[in-house]
Design a protein around this motif. Structure first.
Motif, PDB file in Angstrom:
ATOM      1  N   ASP A  85      -0.229  -9.004   8.705  1.00  0.00           N
ATOM      2  CA  ASP A  85       0.286  -8.772   7.361  1.00  0.00           C
ATOM      3  C   ASP A  85      -0.077  -9.906   6.412  1.00  0.00           C
ATOM      4  O   ASP A  85       0.725 -10.326   5.577  1.00  0.00           O
ATOM      5  CB  ASP A  85       1.798  -8.558   7.406  1.00  0.00           C
ATOM      6  N   LEU A  86      -1.314 -10.399   6.538  1.00  0.00           N
ATOM      7  CA  LEU A  86      -1.797 -11.486   5.696  1.00  0.00           C
ATOM      8  C   LEU A  86      -2.514 -10.929   4.469  1.00  0.00           C
ATOM      9  O   LEU A  86      -3.326 -10.003   4.597  1.00  0.00           O
ATOM     10  CB  LEU A  86      -2.782 -12.368   6.468  1.00  0.00           C
ATOM     11  N   PRO A  87      -2.270 -11.476   3.283  1.00  0.00           N
ATOM     12  CA  PRO A  87      -3.065 -11.058   2.130  1.00  0.00           C
ATOM     13  C   PRO A  87      -4.522 -11.444   2.347  1.00  0.00           C
ATOM     14  O   PRO A  87      -4.821 -12.558   2.773  1.00  0.00           O
ATOM     15  CB  PRO A  87      -2.440 -11.842   0.964  1.00  0.00           C
TER      16      PRO A  87
ATOM     17  N   ARG B  54      -4.268 -17.071   2.588  1.00  0.00           N
ATOM     18  CA  ARG B  54      -4.944 -15.785   2.726  1.00  0.00           C
ATOM     19  C   ARG B  54      -5.838 -15.741   3.959  1.00  0.00           C
ATOM     20  O   ARG B  54      -6.299 -16.782   4.450  1.00  0.00           O
ATOM     21  CB  ARG B  54      -5.798 -15.499   1.489  1.00  0.00           C
TER      22      ARG B  54
ATOM     23  N   ARG C  48      -4.196  -6.102   3.164  1.00  0.00           N
ATOM     24  CA  ARG C  48      -3.535  -7.030   4.072  1.00  0.00           C
ATOM     25  C   ARG C  48      -4.154  -6.871   5.460  1.00  0.00           C
ATOM     26  O   ARG C  48      -4.385  -5.752   5.930  1.00  0.00           O
ATOM     27  CB  ARG C  48      -2.019  -6.804   4.106  1.00  0.00           C
TER      28      ARG C  48
ATOM     29  N   HIS D 294      -4.411  -7.420   9.611  1.00  0.00           N
ATOM     30  CA  HIS D 294      -3.647  -7.509  10.861  1.00  0.00           C
ATOM     31  C   HIS D 294      -4.647  -7.762  11.993  1.00  0.00           C
ATOM     32  O   HIS D 294      -5.616  -7.011  12.145  1.00  0.00           O
ATOM     33  CB  HIS D 294      -2.895  -6.211  11.120  1.00  0.00           C
TER      34      HIS D 294
ATOM     35  N   ALA E 132      -7.302  -3.479   8.327  1.00  0.00           N
ATOM     36  CA  ALA E 132      -6.801  -3.834   7.012  1.00  0.00           C
ATOM     37  C   ALA E 132      -6.046  -2.652   6.428  1.00  0.00           C
ATOM     38  O   ALA E 132      -6.457  -1.500   6.565  1.00  0.00           O
ATOM     39  CB  ALA E 132      -7.942  -4.226   6.077  1.00  0.00           C
TER      40      ALA E 132
ATOM     41  N   ASP F  75      -3.789  -1.952  -0.360  1.00  0.00           N
ATOM     42  CA  ASP F  75      -2.632  -1.811  -1.232  1.00  0.00           C
ATOM     43  C   ASP F  75      -2.655  -0.454  -1.924  1.00  0.00           C
ATOM     44  O   ASP F  75      -3.717   0.028  -2.319  1.00  0.00           O
ATOM     45  CB  ASP F  75      -2.638  -2.902  -2.306  1.00  0.00           C
TER      46      ASP F  75
END
Length: 216
Positions: free
Chosen positions: A81-83, A107, A192, A194, A212, A215
């Motif tokens: 869940d990283l931008p 990020r 985001r 994973h 990914a 959004d």
């Protein structure tokens, strides 16, 4: 929308020269399981023998440094869940040098070279793109959360074995993901990442199912 970023692992896959290919086996076949379970009930329990650096995999600091966090020691919020931010290959040469005006703090920085088109062929092993050491140092200074690349290695792979990007980034506690694929399908921002492996104590690398989530 979810975008797959991992290569498929299969028996015989050669990810890196000299690293053994995975081997699939059976602990319990469906046929033999019929002797164990109730009529009409059957299961298969497979076995897998593989080197940790197979397919699309994560490097933790323990891969480079014996006292660094291993697969069980890196917090999951550093892996999931990283931008995300995609940096595209631009300009001649194999060494990727990043634009220092980018905002990379916190990020997952994914370096898109397009080299994944050669995965599974001999061409993948020769002349691959990599991250320039000065850009690795800049990412560490700027506090990137994770760095990935769709190439054979984030470092150049000369015979003398130097690995400056690994040394710098893992030394700064920044996990790496190598052998990514399908980065062309991602926007530069607005997703985001994973890329979490199993929590295995004492190991520094392992395959991941990287993907990914866009959004919106």
């Amino acid at each position: 929308m979810i975008v797959e970023l991992s290569h498929r692992i299969h028996e015989g896959l050669v990810t890196y020269p000299g690293v053994p290919a995975p081997r699939l086996g059976l602990h319990l076949s469906r046929e033999d399981s019929r002797k164990v379970y109730a009529p009409g009930t059957e299961f298969e329990i497979a076995t897998l023998t593989l080197a940790a650096n197979t397919g699309t995999y994560l490097d933790t600091p323990h891969h480079r440094y014996p006292e660094g966090p291993d697969l069980a020691g890196v917090p999951v919020d550093r892996l999931a869940d990283l931008p995300g931010l995609v940096v595209r290959a631009d300009g001649p040469g194999r060494a990727m040098r990043l634009d220092t005006s980018l905002d990379v703090r916190g990020r997952a920085v994914l370096i898109h070279t397009g080299w994944d088109r050669h995965f599974g062929t001999d061409a993948y092993f020769d002349g691959h793109p990599y991250l320039a050491p000065e850009s690795a140092a800049w990412l560490a200074e700027q506090g990137a959360a994770l760095v990935g690349i769709d190439s054979l290695n984030i470092d150049d792979t000369p015979p003398h074995g130097e690995r400056p990007a690994h040394t710098i980034l893992l030394g700064a506690g920044i996990p790496l993901v190598e052998h990514l694929t399908n980065l062309a399908a991602l926007p530069e921002e607005g997703f985001r990442l994973h890329a979490a492996p199993p929590m295995i104590a004492g190991m520094g690398t392992f395959p991941v199912r990287a993907y990914a989530v866009l959004d919106g």
